[in-house]
Design a protein around this motif. Structure first.
Motif, PDB file in Angstrom:
ATOM      1  N   TRP A  93      37.439  27.268  47.829  1.00 16.86           N
ATOM      2  CA  TRP A  93      36.146  27.374  47.338  1.00 16.86           C
ATOM      3  C   TRP A  93      36.094  28.743  46.417  1.00 16.86           C
ATOM      4  O   TRP A  93      36.429  30.016  46.915  1.00 16.86           O
ATOM      5  N   ARG A  94      35.837  28.847  45.141  1.00 13.31           N
ATOM      6  CA  ARG A  94      35.929  29.819  44.249  1.00 13.31           C
ATOM      7  C   ARG A  94      37.188  30.843  44.691  1.00 13.31           C
ATOM      8  O   ARG A  94      37.039  31.971  44.980  1.00 13.31           O
ATOM      9  N   PRO A  95      38.295  30.236  44.332  1.00 16.53           N
ATOM     10  CA  PRO A  95      39.527  30.828  44.741  1.00 16.53           C
ATOM     11  C   PRO A  95      39.861  32.215  44.290  1.00 16.53           C
ATOM     12  O   PRO A  95      40.409  33.146  44.965  1.00 16.53           O
ATOM     13  N   ARG A  96      39.465  32.682  43.269  1.00 18.52           N
ATOM     14  CA  ARG A  96      39.659  33.893  42.683  1.00 18.52           C
ATOM     15  C   ARG A  96      38.826  34.996  43.387  1.00 18.52           C
ATOM     16  O   ARG A  96      39.177  36.051  43.818  1.00 18.52           O
ATOM     17  N   TRP A  97      37.684  34.704  43.826  1.00 17.04           N
ATOM     18  CA  TRP A  97      36.706  35.585  44.520  1.00 17.04           C
ATOM     19  C   TRP A  97      37.315  35.781  45.800  1.00 17.04           C
ATOM     20  O   TRP A  97      37.338  36.904  46.525  1.00 17.04           O
ATOM     21  N   VAL A  98      37.722  34.550  46.426  1.00 15.94           N
ATOM     22  CA  VAL A  98      38.113  34.659  47.910  1.00 15.94           C
ATOM     23  C   VAL A  98      39.292  35.501  48.006  1.00 15.94           C
ATOM     24  O   VAL A  98      39.469  36.488  48.763  1.00 15.94           O
ATOM     25  N   LEU A  99      40.367  35.237  47.178  1.00 16.34           N
ATOM     26  CA  LEU A  99      41.702  35.959  46.998  1.00 16.34           C
ATOM     27  C   LEU A  99      41.419  37.587  46.754  1.00 16.34           C
ATOM     28  O   LEU A  99      41.766  38.251  47.411  1.00 16.34           O
ATOM     29  N   THR A 100      40.406  37.520  45.920  1.00 14.43           N
ATOM     30  CA  THR A 100      40.238  39.113  45.853  1.00 14.43           C
ATOM     31  C   THR A 100      39.611  39.756  46.923  1.00 14.43           C
ATOM     32  O   THR A 100      39.700  40.819  47.258  1.00 14.43           O
ATOM     33  N   LEU A 101      38.495  39.168  47.354  1.00 17.24           N
ATOM     34  CA  LEU A 101      37.977  39.482  48.725  1.00 17.24           C
ATOM     35  C   LEU A 101      38.993  39.834  50.155  1.00 17.24           C
ATOM     36  O   LEU A 101      39.197  40.776  50.395  1.00 17.24           O
ATOM     37  N   MET A 102      39.810  39.013  49.809  1.00 19.09           N
ATOM     38  CA  MET A 102      41.036  39.154  50.830  1.00 19.09           C
ATOM     39  C   MET A 102      41.897  40.321  50.556  1.00 19.09           C
ATOM     40  O   MET A 102      42.168  41.030  51.577  1.00 19.09           O
ATOM     41  N   LEU A 103      42.130  40.446  49.248  1.00 23.27           N
ATOM     42  CA  LEU A 103      42.818  41.698  48.912  1.00 23.27           C
ATOM     43  C   LEU A 103      42.207  42.805  49.332  1.00 23.27           C
ATOM     44  O   LEU A 103      42.786  43.956  49.603  1.00 23.27           O
ATOM     45  N   LEU A 104      41.051  42.923  48.776  1.00 21.42           N
ATOM     46  CA  LEU A 104      40.089  44.132  49.112  1.00 21.42           C
ATOM     47  C   LEU A 104      39.872  44.393  50.640  1.00 21.42           C
ATOM     48  O   LEU A 104      40.107  45.653  51.268  1.00 21.42           O
ATOM     49  N   MET A 105      39.831  43.372  51.432  1.00 20.89           N
ATOM     50  CA  MET A 105      39.934  43.577  52.842  1.00 20.89           C
ATOM     51  C   MET A 105      41.025  43.951  53.716  1.00 20.89           C
ATOM     52  O   MET A 105      41.055  44.809  54.391  1.00 20.89           O
ATOM     53  N   LEU A 106      42.202  43.406  53.083  1.00 23.61           N
ATOM     54  CA  LEU A 106      43.712  43.991  53.345  1.00 23.61           C
ATOM     55  C   LEU A 106      43.816  45.367  53.110  1.00 23.61           C
ATOM     56  O   LEU A 106      44.446  46.291  53.893  1.00 23.61           O
ATOM     57  N   LEU A 107      43.376  45.867  51.886  1.00 23.50           N
ATOM     58  CA  LEU A 107      43.381  47.120  51.460  1.00 23.50           C
ATOM     59  C   LEU A 107      42.750  48.269  52.316  1.00 23.50           C
ATOM     60  O   LEU A 107      43.118  49.288  52.715  1.00 23.50           O
ATOM     61  N   GLY A 108      41.231  47.552  52.777  1.00 26.33           N
ATOM     62  CA  GLY A 108      40.573  48.548  53.717  1.00 26.33           C
ATOM     63  C   GLY A 108      41.071  48.569  55.091  1.00 26.33           C
ATOM     64  O   GLY A 108      41.150  49.674  55.606  1.00 26.33           O
ATOM     65  N   TYR A 109      41.743  47.487  55.492  1.00 30.94           N
ATOM     66  CA  TYR A 109      42.412  47.404  56.944  1.00 30.94           C
ATOM     67  C   TYR A 109      43.493  48.703  56.736  1.00 30.94           C
ATOM     68  O   TYR A 109      43.782  49.438  57.609  1.00 30.94           O
ATOM     69  N   VAL A 135      51.890  38.768  48.244  1.00 30.72           N
ATOM     70  CA  VAL A 135      51.587  37.238  48.375  1.00 30.72           C
ATOM     71  C   VAL A 135      50.163  37.121  47.531  1.00 30.72           C
ATOM     72  O   VAL A 135      50.073  36.189  46.938  1.00 30.72           O
ATOM     73  N   LEU A 136      49.209  37.790  47.873  1.00 28.30           N
ATOM     74  CA  LEU A 136      47.879  37.557  47.453  1.00 28.30           C
ATOM     75  C   LEU A 136      47.812  37.779  45.729  1.00 28.30           C
ATOM     76  O   LEU A 136      47.163  37.101  45.254  1.00 28.30           O
ATOM     77  N   ALA A 137      48.652  38.827  45.459  1.00 27.82           N
ATOM     78  CA  ALA A 137      48.532  38.913  44.096  1.00 27.82           C
ATOM     79  C   ALA A 137      49.300  37.766  43.366  1.00 27.82           C
ATOM     80  O   ALA A 137      48.817  37.633  42.282  1.00 27.82           O
ATOM     81  N   VAL A 138      50.529  37.264  43.965  1.00 26.91           N
ATOM     82  CA  VAL A 138      51.046  36.191  43.475  1.00 26.91           C
ATOM     83  C   VAL A 138      50.258  34.574  43.236  1.00 26.91           C
ATOM     84  O   VAL A 138      49.837  34.186  42.297  1.00 26.91           O
ATOM     85  N   LEU A 139      49.309  34.803  44.286  1.00 27.18           N
ATOM     86  CA  LEU A 139      48.313  33.573  44.488  1.00 27.18           C
ATOM     87  C   LEU A 139      47.285  33.785  43.367  1.00 27.18           C
ATOM     88  O   LEU A 139      46.828  32.866  42.577  1.00 27.18           O
ATOM     89  N   LEU A 140      46.935  35.163  43.043  1.00 26.82           N
ATOM     90  CA  LEU A 140      45.687  35.421  42.104  1.00 26.82           C
ATOM     91  C   LEU A 140      46.317  35.193  40.718  1.00 26.82           C
ATOM     92  O   LEU A 140      45.697  34.612  39.863  1.00 26.82           O
ATOM     93  N   ALA A 141      47.612  35.515  40.490  1.00 24.48           N
ATOM     94  CA  ALA A 141      48.343  35.525  39.236  1.00 24.48           C
ATOM     95  C   ALA A 141      48.469  33.920  38.778  1.00 24.48           C
ATOM     96  O   ALA A 141      48.396  33.597  37.562  1.00 24.48           O
ATOM     97  N   THR A 142      48.649  33.178  40.019  1.00 27.10           N
ATOM     98  CA  THR A 142      49.017  31.731  39.497  1.00 27.10           C
ATOM     99  C   THR A 142      47.854  30.731  39.764  1.00 27.10           C
ATOM    100  O   THR A 142      48.053  29.587  39.744  1.00 27.10           O
ATOM    101  N   GLU A 143      46.629  31.388  39.816  1.00 30.53           N
ATOM    102  CA  GLU A 143      45.505  30.451  40.141  1.00 30.53           C
ATOM    103  C   GLU A 143      45.114  29.835  38.868  1.00 30.53           C
ATOM    104  O   GLU A 143      44.695  28.559  39.077  1.00 30.53           O
ATOM    105  N   GLU A 144      45.378  30.317  37.663  1.00 30.41           N
ATOM    106  CA  GLU A 144      45.151  29.488  36.483  1.00 30.41           C
ATOM    107  C   GLU A 144      45.797  28.133  36.288  1.00 30.41           C
ATOM    108  O   GLU A 144      47.064  28.020  36.484  1.00 30.41           O
ATOM    109  N   ARG A 145      45.072  26.974  36.105  1.00 27.34           N
ATOM    110  CA  ARG A 145      46.007  25.704  36.118  1.00 27.34           C
ATOM    111  C   ARG A 145      46.226  25.367  34.999  1.00 27.34           C
ATOM    112  O   ARG A 145      46.867  24.284  34.552  1.00 27.34           O
ATOM    113  N   ARG A 146      45.605  25.792  33.743  1.00 24.71           N
ATOM    114  CA  ARG A 146      45.724  25.184  32.445  1.00 24.71           C
ATOM    115  C   ARG A 146      46.307  26.358  31.791  1.00 24.71           C
ATOM    116  O   ARG A 146      46.025  27.321  31.586  1.00 24.71           O
TER     117      ARG A 146
END
Length: 430
Positions: free
Chosen positions: A375-391, A419-430
């Motif tokens: 669900w909205r993978p870019r938003w979710v992955l970004t929030l995961m990255l920010l949460m990990l940074l906060g931790y 890992v999260l940066a790679v997933l964000l960078a490769t999210e685009e499908r076209r």
């Protein structure tokens, strides 16, 4: 000519736009939200939505000054508001009727080669073709077989490349003797250019196929050789296992792996006996063989990365989602005493620390579930990255002893950033 192309930024549509531009036509790309794609900086884009623009009035203002229309829009599976009925039938018919109303005679419909029994994708495409045939237009229906390009891939072509690139093994449905007649996407673009140059060629259904009928096994081996990988161990996959995998892909995934593609491959996807000859006679097109198309564009390291990562990235996403879910479950199961030992000497009370642990655990559970559901993978992955940074910053600065944890502690967070940066960078499908 000024040509309106729907689905202009799709895999087939992009090659058609490139061919039309190279031939000197002025192209208008009708795309969702009118987004400008950097691949075509000189192409004007206008907004459309094939899921909702079902009335002639939606298309009339977009056709101002247009000489011809090429409809490339299509979906391989239904998702959200995108239904076969709307995208393949109702909206194209509204577009075609608007053309008729404005006197735009030339309409080219990019359909699909196959049998109605292959599934609703093919059936709806052919119903759209039938609706076009009832209108007083100079229509032409082009039905491509399996479309590929050595310069890029998307959807089913990406899936087949990935199958060809599996380490050491080549998985084949049965013996891999299913027949395909692949055509280069570049030749599909040339076919559209040729059709526009032949105004007398009207009211025809033309199959776009390559000059060779290949077994699926030979098709995949050709791609494996092009990618530079060694000869594999061939592993036949039983038919029942293929059907189970297709059913799971249909229900759980959002990619090309599904029952439509499985049925098309099982039945074979080839043209009529004289399809190539007719293609030459009607459009003057001599499609290139697969080996020639591959030889014209040597593979690059990026092609090997993409093929090998096709299956790896989804697995990586699932593992990250499970990690977040597991962290959430652990946070909810942790006792007050266990929470205190993680952050000794905190100025917060034990009850406040426990409440904070429950809140962060809840956030982990929500993000893990949304990541799993894509669900909205870019938003979710970004929030995961920010949460990990906060931790990492919060615990690392407040309680630096965790950096020296013999089991890794905070140090394990560092590769997770990658890992999260790679997933964000490769999210685009076209």
């Amino acid at each position: 000519m000024r040509v309106l192309v729907t689905g202009a930024f799709g895999f087939i549509g992009a090659h058609i736009v490139a061919a039309l531009t190279a031939a000197g036509h002025e192209v208008i790309g009708a795309v969702r939200s009118g987004r400008i794609d950097a691949r075509f900086p000189g192409v004007r884009a206008i907004a459309c939505d094939m899921a909702s623009d079902v009335h002639e009035a939606d298309w009339l203002p977009r056709l101002d000054g247009v000489d011809a229309v090429v409809n490339c829009a299509g979906i391989l599976r239904e998702r959200g508001r995108d239904s076969f009925k709307t995208v393949h039938e109702r909206t194209p018919l509204a577009l075609f009727r608007a053309c008729s109303q404005l006197g735009i005679r030339r309409v080219i419909q990019i359909s699909a080669l196959g049998e109605i029994a292959d599934g609703e994708f093919i059936a709806s495409k052919h119903r759209g073709d039938a609706a076009l045939k009832t209108l007083d237009l100079d229509w032409l229906v082009l039905r491509p077989s399996l479309v590929y390009s050595a310069r890029g891939s998307y959807g089913g072509s990406s899936l087949l490349r990935a199958l060809a690139a599996l380490p050491r093994f080549l998985l084949l449905p049965g013996q891999g003797d299913q027949l395909v007649q692949p055509i280069a996407a570049e030749d599909v673009g040339l076919a559209v250019v040729a059709a526009l140059a032949r105004p007398a060629l009207v009211c025809e259904v033309i199959e776009l196929v390559g000059p060779e009928v290949l077994a699926l096994r030979d098709y995949l081996l050709a791609w494996r050789h092009w990618l530079g990988f060694g000869r594999p161990v061939v592993l036949p996959v039983p038919a029942w296992m293929v059907r189970v995998g297709a059913a799971m892909g249909e229900r759980l995934g959002d990619g090309p792996l599904g029952q439509t593609m499985a049925r098309m491959l099982e039945r074979g996807n080839v043209g009529e006996a004289h399809a190539v000859t007719r293609l030459q006679q009607t459009l003057g097109l001599q499609p290139r063989p697969l080996q020639r198309a591959l030889a014209e564009t040597p593979s690059a390291v990026q092609d090997r990365w993409h093929a090998r990562l096709y299956f790896g990235l989804p697995v990586l996403r699932v593992l990250i989602a499970l990690l977040w879910l597991g962290s959430g479950v652990a946070g909810w199961l942790a006792t007050e005493a266990e929470v205190i030992t993680v952050v000794p000497g905190s100025s917060l009370s034990a009850g406040s620390l426990l409440m904070l642990a429950r809140l962060t655990a809840s956030a982990d559970l929500v993000l893990g579930a949304l990541c799993l559901l894509r669900w909205r993978p870019r938003w979710v992955l970004t929030l995961m990255l920010l949460m990990l940074l906060g931790y990492t910053l919060g615990i690392g600065i407040g309680w630096p002893s965790h950096w020296l944890d013999p089991l890794g502690g905070l140090l394990k967070n560092l590769p997770l950033f990658g890992v999260l940066a790679v997933l964000l960078a490769t999210e685009e499908r076209r």
